[in-house]
Design a protein around this motif. Structure first.
Motif, PDB file in Angstrom:
ATOM      1  N   LYS A 156      -6.087   0.719 -11.585  1.00 46.08           N
ATOM      2  CA  LYS A 156      -6.276   0.355 -10.195  1.00 46.08           C
ATOM      3  C   LYS A 156      -6.219  -1.155 -10.029  1.00 46.08           C
ATOM      4  O   LYS A 156      -6.480  -1.916 -10.962  1.00 46.08           O
ATOM      5  N   LYS A 157      -5.874  -1.568  -8.821  1.00 46.51           N
ATOM      6  CA  LYS A 157      -5.755  -2.989  -8.529  1.00 46.51           C
ATOM      7  C   LYS A 157      -7.131  -3.643  -8.545  1.00 46.51           C
ATOM      8  O   LYS A 157      -8.078  -3.127  -7.945  1.00 46.51           O
ATOM      9  N   ALA A 158      -7.245  -4.761  -9.227  1.00 50.32           N
ATOM     10  CA  ALA A 158      -8.526  -5.473  -9.335  1.00 50.32           C
ATOM     11  C   ALA A 158      -8.601  -6.580  -8.294  1.00 50.32           C
ATOM     12  O   ALA A 158      -7.579  -7.174  -7.914  1.00 50.32           O
ATOM     13  N   PHE A 159      -9.795  -6.834  -7.800  1.00 51.78           N
ATOM     14  CA  PHE A 159     -10.031  -7.876  -6.809  1.00 51.78           C
ATOM     15  C   PHE A 159     -10.942  -8.947  -7.412  1.00 51.78           C
ATOM     16  O   PHE A 159     -11.944  -8.640  -8.075  1.00 51.78           O
ATOM     17  N   LEU A 160     -10.615 -10.198  -7.151  1.00 50.43           N
ATOM     18  CA  LEU A 160     -11.461 -11.291  -7.616  1.00 50.43           C
ATOM     19  C   LEU A 160     -12.691 -11.450  -6.728  1.00 50.43           C
ATOM     20  O   LEU A 160     -13.756 -11.846  -7.193  1.00 50.43           O
ATOM     21  N   ASP A 161     -12.538 -11.148  -5.470  1.00 51.54           N
ATOM     22  CA  ASP A 161     -13.653 -11.271  -4.515  1.00 51.54           C
ATOM     23  C   ASP A 161     -14.346  -9.920  -4.389  1.00 51.54           C
ATOM     24  O   ASP A 161     -13.753  -8.965  -3.862  1.00 51.54           O
ATOM     25  N   PRO A 162     -15.604  -9.778  -4.822  1.00 51.36           N
ATOM     26  CA  PRO A 162     -16.301  -8.492  -4.726  1.00 51.36           C
ATOM     27  C   PRO A 162     -16.463  -8.009  -3.293  1.00 51.36           C
ATOM     28  O   PRO A 162     -16.409  -6.806  -3.028  1.00 51.36           O
ATOM     29  N   VAL A 163     -16.671  -8.916  -2.368  1.00 48.48           N
ATOM     30  CA  VAL A 163     -16.830  -8.530  -0.966  1.00 48.48           C
ATOM     31  C   VAL A 163     -15.539  -7.922  -0.434  1.00 48.48           C
ATOM     32  O   VAL A 163     -15.556  -6.877   0.235  1.00 48.48           O
ATOM     33  N   ARG A 164     -14.412  -8.570  -0.739  1.00 46.44           N
ATOM     34  CA  ARG A 164     -13.128  -8.023  -0.289  1.00 46.44           C
ATOM     35  C   ARG A 164     -12.852  -6.683  -0.957  1.00 46.44           C
ATOM     36  O   ARG A 164     -12.345  -5.759  -0.317  1.00 46.44           O
ATOM     37  N   GLU A 165     -13.185  -6.560  -2.213  1.00 51.32           N
ATOM     38  CA  GLU A 165     -12.994  -5.290  -2.906  1.00 51.32           C
ATOM     39  C   GLU A 165     -13.787  -4.177  -2.239  1.00 51.32           C
ATOM     40  O   GLU A 165     -13.287  -3.060  -2.037  1.00 51.32           O
ATOM     41  N   ARG A 166     -15.031  -4.484  -1.880  1.00 48.43           N
ATOM     42  CA  ARG A 166     -15.875  -3.482  -1.231  1.00 48.43           C
ATOM     43  C   ARG A 166     -15.299  -3.093   0.145  1.00 48.43           C
ATOM     44  O   ARG A 166     -15.246  -1.916   0.504  1.00 48.43           O
TER      45      ARG A 166
END
Length: 461
Positions: A234-244
């Motif tokens: 799955k695509k990983a996000f550096l920003d946890p808020v954006r990922e959520r």
């Protein structure tokens, strides 16, 4: 008294375990998708490229829509299949399923945006075509796209699975993708929806759009299942808020898309099961020697109303006790809450088959007599049945001095306009004016050859 040898039992256990291991390895090798598997990034790039909707894809979609509209208009399955093969509309649908499987929100937005644009272009193109088309009949191919069933759901699901599995291979030139395009049939429902708009028939629009929605959702679902089965990263996000936030958005989109489709699928299953049980019930319970079911309408329960089976019978009328007995057998076929309505002809409505056959026979005889009279008149007035080409060659072989010959067959009328006789007029030009032509011999031969006694022969000087 028999005793079990524990040593034999313990000896057989390793053998059985070994057989399970051998067969397990054999089945894993046979059903493995690792062979010829393309890399994840390669698959994602290929599907993302198919999501694009500009230039060639735009024009191909317009052309495919026109081809499918023509096929639906002229009721040609072959033409419709051709339109399915060239249509690029499956790309955004598989892109949406892939995006959900790898958490790629940008790809999901791009897929949905292009799918919406494709939908609008196809609808507008088909609507314009059917608006100007002189043919507006409800063909069987059009009607077939207005009533989705559970089979359409299964076709879309398994077609999507086959299509995505083919997309994950290194060799994508197989016949799987064209076969999936034909099986899932995405472009014909859109053209049928355009027909509904152009002709003002809402049932065509909503029924066809319903079928397109079902096919699209289950193709996307099948793509998602294959992606998860292959465990694509799955695509990983550096920003946890954006990922959520992205995960929440994709969860909402998934629920809004898949939950209604599952509910619709379950409802379709119920309707299909009901219709199957109703067909079996009618076939077995209403099998009477002198009574036939000529029409059977099944309606599944909706809006608080019970399910209904409405039958139209012809032949010997059934008594009330027979119909009551038929109603009593409904629970035995799983039709407990189903209402049975039986309509049959009364004694005043019975058809006298013998009288009907006699009337048809008399009508047929009268038509045959009219055909004979018309043929006789046609023979009298026909003026083109003289075989001039053959007669000219035969006459030239018989008399060498004939240069040209002209034959005309016609009808001789009196002054009151009554046809009296058939006549043939023959005009002959000699090849050598100095030589003569035997008029008597030529006239006698022409009467025999044309089978017309009234012959006028003219020889040009």
């Amino acid at each position: 008294m028999a005793y079990t040898n524990n040593n034999d039992t313990h000896a057989r256990r390793p053998f059985v375990a070994e057989q399970f291991r051998v067969w397990g390895k054999f089945l894993r090798d046979r059903f493995s998708l690792d062979e010829d598997k393309a890399q994840r990034d390669e698959v994602v790039a290929a599907i993302a490229k198919g999501v694009e909707f500009r230039g060639v894809n735009l024009w191909v979609l317009i052309f495919a829509t026109m081809i499918a509209s023509l096929g639906l208009n002229i009721n040609s399955a072959a033409v419709i299949i051709g339109a399915m093969l060239v249509s690029p509309i499956m790309g955004p649908i598989m892109g949406a399923g892939l995006a959900l499987g790898i958490n790629d929100f940008e790809l999901l937005k791009k897929s949905l945006r292009n799918l919406s644009l494709m939908f609008i272009v196809a609808i507008v193109t088909s609507t314009l075509y059917f608006f100007v088309s002189p043919l507006s009949a409800n063909s069987s191919e059009l009607l077939a796209r207005t009533t989705p069933s559970i089979y359409d759901v299964l076709i879309a699901l398994f077609g999507g699975l086959a299509g995505m599995v083919a997309q994950t291979r290194q060799d994508r030139t197989s016949t799987v993708i064209p076969g999936v395009a034909i099986a899932t049939a995405l472009i014909p429902p859109l053209c049928t929806a355009g027909f509904g708009i152009a002709t003002g028939q809402s049932r065509f629009f909503f029924g066809a759009f319903y079928l397109f929605f079902i096919n699209s959702v289950f193709i996307a679902m099948a793509t998602y299942l294959v992606v998860r089965f292959l465990k694509y990263q799955k695509k990983a996000f550096l920003d946890p808020v954006r990922e959520r936030n992205v995960k929440r958005s994709m969860l909402v989109i998934s629920l809004v898309t898949f939950v209604p489709s599952v509910v619709i699928g379950v409802q379709m299953v119920r309707v299909s099961v009901f219709e199957a049980m109703a067909d079996k019930y009618v076939e077995r319970v209403f099998a009477f020697p002198h009574t036939r079911v000529i029409e059977a309408n099944m309606e599944y329960a909706r809006r608080g109303e019970p399910s209904r089976i409405e039958l139209l019978l012809v032949g010997e009328p059934l008594g009330d006790e027979v119909i009551d007995n038929a109603r009593a057998q409904l629970p035995g076929y799983g039709l407990d809450k189903t209402e049975l309505i039986v309509r049959q002809a009364s004694s005043a409505d019975r058809v006298d088959v013998a009288s009907l056959q006699q009337s048809y026979s008399e009508l047929l005889d009268e038509k045959n007599r009219r055909i004979e009279r018309m043929n006789a008149l046609l023979d009298r007035y026909k003026v083109t049945n003289v075989e001039v080409e053959d007669i000219s060659r035969e006459a030239g072989a018989m008399m060498r001095n004939i240069g040209t010959i002209s034959l005309t067959k016609g009808i001789t009328f009196d002054v009151d306009g009554t046809p009296r006789d058939t006549s043939v007029v023959c005009v002959v030009r000699p090849a050598d004016p100095a030589d003569t032509i035997d008029r008597q011999t030529l006239s006698r031969w022409l009467r025999i050859r044309t089978k017309v006694d009234n012959l006028k022969l003219f020889v040009e000087p």
